[in-house]
Scaffold this motif. Structure first.
Motif, mmCIF file in Angstrom:
data_model
loop_
_atom_site.group_PDB
_atom_site.id
_atom_site.type_symbol
_atom_site.label_atom_id
_atom_site.label_comp_id
_atom_site.label_asym_id
_atom_site.label_seq_id
_atom_site.Cartn_x
_atom_site.Cartn_y
_atom_site.Cartn_z
ATOM 1 N N ALA A 46 36.469 -33.794 -18.326
ATOM 2 C CA ALA A 46 35.008 -33.682 -18.354
ATOM 3 C C ALA A 46 34.411 -34.891 -19.067
ATOM 4 C CB ALA A 46 34.601 -32.402 -19.073
ATOM 5 N N PRO A 51 32.307 -29.746 -20.252
ATOM 6 C CA PRO A 51 32.701 -29.205 -18.944
ATOM 7 C C PRO A 51 31.550 -29.018 -17.966
ATOM 8 C CG PRO A 51 33.781 -28.003 -20.712
ATOM 9 C CD PRO A 51 32.772 -28.920 -21.347
ATOM 10 N N ARG A 53 29.395 -30.937 -17.116
ATOM 11 C CA ARG A 53 29.111 -32.168 -16.376
ATOM 12 C C ARG A 53 29.976 -32.299 -15.125
ATOM 13 N NH1 ARG A 53 28.509 -36.520 -21.311
ATOM 14 N NH2 ARG A 53 26.471 -35.784 -22.015
ATOM 15 N N LEU A 54 30.895 -31.370 -14.936
ATOM 16 C CA LEU A 54 31.750 -31.372 -13.754
ATOM 17 C C LEU A 54 31.269 -30.346 -12.752
ATOM 18 C CD1 LEU A 54 35.336 -31.553 -15.301
ATOM 19 C CD2 LEU A 54 34.097 -33.371 -14.132
ATOM 20 N N ASN A 57 36.437 -28.021 -10.233
ATOM 21 C CA ASN A 57 37.627 -28.527 -10.907
ATOM 22 C C ASN A 57 38.175 -29.735 -10.144
ATOM 23 O OD1 ASN A 57 37.869 -26.478 -12.979
ATOM 24 N ND2 ASN A 57 38.358 -25.088 -11.305
#
Length: 75
Positions: A46, A51, A53-54, A57
């Motif tokens: 990330a 996280p 910002r993602l 997966n």
């Protein structure tokens, strides 16, 4: 490929690798056409450790060349 030439010239070994996003199939095709081999799969970290910002997966692939001098030559 200038970057490969510099890496081969200045690196401790002639080997070279880079990471590419799994969804970037155009880049993967380019690297494969120049002799790159996918040697590892991993999750993308990330950005900034956040996280949120993602999107999902996303994965990345490590593409490697045992000898960058082979791709550093023009032509």
């Amino acid at each position: 490929m200038r970057a490969a030439a510099v890496a081969a010239e200045r690196g401790a070994t002639p080997a070279l690798y880079l990471w590419v996003q799994e969804q970037n199939t155009a880049a993967q095709a380019f690297y494969a056409a120049h002799g790159g081999q996918v040697v590892e799969h991993a999750l993308i970290s990330a950005p900034g450790g956040i996280p949120g910002r993602l999107n999902g997966n996303p994965r990345k692939l490590r593409v490697a060349w045992p000898d960058a001098r082979a791709i550093a030559q023009p032509g």
